[in-house]
Design a protein around this motif. Structure first.
Motif, PDB file in Angstrom:
ATOM      1  N   LEU A  23       0.821  -1.204   0.000  1.00  0.00           N
ATOM      2  CA  LEU A  23       0.000   0.000   0.000  1.00  0.00           C
ATOM      3  C   LEU A  23       0.856   1.256   0.000  1.00  0.00           C
ATOM      4  CD1 LEU A  23      -2.666   1.379  -0.003  1.00  0.00           C
ATOM      5  CD2 LEU A  23      -2.846   1.045   2.457  1.00  0.00           C
ATOM      6  N   ARG A  82       2.042   1.923  -3.460  1.00  0.00           N
ATOM      7  CA  ARG A  82       0.987   2.495  -4.308  1.00  0.00           C
ATOM      8  C   ARG A  82       0.705   3.958  -3.952  1.00  0.00           C
ATOM      9  NH1 ARG A  82      -3.851  -1.880  -5.430  1.00  0.00           N
ATOM     10  NH2 ARG A  82      -2.546  -3.644  -6.037  1.00  0.00           N
ATOM     11  N   ALA A  83       0.886   4.297  -2.675  1.00  0.00           N
ATOM     12  CA  ALA A  83       0.596   5.652  -2.220  1.00  0.00           C
ATOM     13  C   ALA A  83       1.813   6.564  -2.301  1.00  0.00           C
ATOM     14  CB  ALA A  83       0.068   5.621  -0.790  1.00  0.00           C
ATOM     15  N   ASN A 123      -3.291  10.316  -1.664  1.00  0.00           N
ATOM     16  CA  ASN A 123      -2.586   9.184  -2.276  1.00  0.00           C
ATOM     17  C   ASN A 123      -3.041   7.854  -1.680  1.00  0.00           C
ATOM     18  OD1 ASN A 123      -1.152  10.853  -3.940  1.00  0.00           O
ATOM     19  ND2 ASN A 123       0.747  10.785  -2.770  1.00  0.00           N
ATOM     20  N   ALA A 163      -5.299   4.840  -3.559  1.00  0.00           N
ATOM     21  CA  ALA A 163      -4.838   3.450  -3.603  1.00  0.00           C
ATOM     22  C   ALA A 163      -5.892   2.485  -3.077  1.00  0.00           C
ATOM     23  CB  ALA A 163      -3.549   3.312  -2.787  1.00  0.00           C
TER      24      ALA A 163
END
Length: 372
Positions: free
Chosen positions: A21, A24-25, A49, A53
């Motif tokens: 995570l 992705r952020a 962000n 995600a």
């Protein structure tokens, strides 16, 4: 600061580790762990962000703190966030005042009963079936009274674009009742939220669309602002007045279009936006959803007219992103050049003609989504 159990549960429901995570952020894994543990608060940028995600609204990070400090929540608008799978079983719920852990894995009708539950499930099923986002006002039983919520349901997509569930936001809107507005609780309806470019050819079709837009809005408690010519307003008013009560007619606001869209040597997009908000701000302050219908006149005679209109439309799009707002911008198709049509389709999520409404194939936005 309490641990963000809801954030951990949501992350796990998506099968993500903290490493995955945070990647992705675009943040450090340790920083993310502190946010999840409640020892750090994210900035707006970081919250956005993380939310992107996970497919949620970043607002939740800031609403949780606001709600934890309030005792007068019964007089406050608040949001309830939830995700469900394709079988309509909850995978995640966040409520500011209640713990719904025992609802995970269950459907709405297995947890609650009363008015509004079947409507909520029907709305979610339509989102799954059609793969589009929908909105409606639904009345739920709350403390032995009917409470109006504006429900927004959006499809949850996996990495390949397949619909795997539904994300919902329920916003409590007590003003819809305190203003004595009529909201039929059991009628299925779909409300567009967004920016609609209407290129019309037939004046008859134009009046039909505008009248239907007004009727649908006020019957469900929306304020409707018509920024049109006097002639258009009188035709629409004549068409709808026999079908509305005196109280519903009071929900229709009229602004002469020349007060907003007249373009002269001193006019630019900032001036037009200022005019626009000058008339709409008092309506927004009433705290209820708003629809606008704008009859935009464009002769393209002035060299900078198109540029001003396109820049103004971009500002309207930004305002729509901040509010529960639906806005139709109507142009007479025969007066528009091909290049202007293209530019308008790029700045609007939807394209409406006298025969149909479709997602604009040219719409460009960093968070491009189309809800029909």
């Amino acid at each position: 600061m309490k641990k963000r159990v809801w954030l951990k549960r949501l992350r796990l429901s998506k099968g993500l580790t903290q490493d995955a995570l945070s990647t992705r952020a675009f943040i450090d894994r340790g920083f993310y762990a502190q946010i999840e543990n409640g020892t750090r608060d994210p900035s707006i940028h970081v919250a956005t962000n993380i939310a992107n995600a996970l497919g949620i609204s970043p607002q939740i990070f800031f609403v949780e703190q606001f709600m934890s400090d309030r005792t007068d929540y019964k007089d406050t608008n608040y949001n309830v966030y939830a995700h469900c799978d394709r079988e309509l079983r909850y995978t995640w719920i966040w409520h500011p005042f209640s713990n719904f852990d025992n609802s995970i894995g269950k459907r709405d009708d297995e947890v609650l009963d009363g008015p509004g539950i079947s409507e909520l499930q029907s709305l979610k099923q339509r989102v799954i079936t059609d793969g589009v986002a929908l909105e409606k006002v639904i009345l739920f039983d709350q403390d032995n009274r009917l409470a109006p919520y504006l429900v927004r349901a959006e499809p949850l997509l996996n990495d390949t674009g397949e619909v795997v569930g539904v994300s919902t936001i329920l916003t409590w809107m007590p003003a819809l009742l305190t203003a004595h507005q009529n909201i039929p609780p059991q009628e299925m309806r779909e409300i567009l939220r967004g920016h609609i470019f209407y290129s019309y050819e037939s004046l008859h079709a134009y009046i039909d669309y505008c009248s239907t837009y007004v009727l649908d809005g006020v019957k469900y408690g929306y304020r409707v602002c018509l920024i049109t010519s006097d002639a258009t307003y009188m035709k629409v008013r004549e068409r709808v007045q026999s079908q509305l009560t005196k109280e519903q007619l009071a929900l229709i606001h009229f602004v002469p279009s020349e007060l907003v869209y007249q373009i002269d040597d001193s006019t630019n997009d900032e001036v037009m936006m200022q005019r626009h908000l000058e008339f709409l701000s008092p309506i927004f302050q009433l705290g209820v959803p708003v629809r606008t219908w704008s009859e935009v006149t464009s002769s393209e005679r002035k060299s900078n007219e198109v540029e001003i209109l396109i820049n103004w439309e971009a500002k309207v799009q930004q305002e729509i992103g901040k509010r529960w707002l639906t806005s139709v911008c109507a142009y007479e198709g025969s007066r528009l050049s091909g290049s202007t049509m293209t530019a308008l389709m790029r700045s609007h999520e939807y394209f409406l003609t006298d025969k149909e409404i479709v997602c604009s194939p040219l719409y460009r936005n960093d968070e491009s989504r189309c809800y029909v």
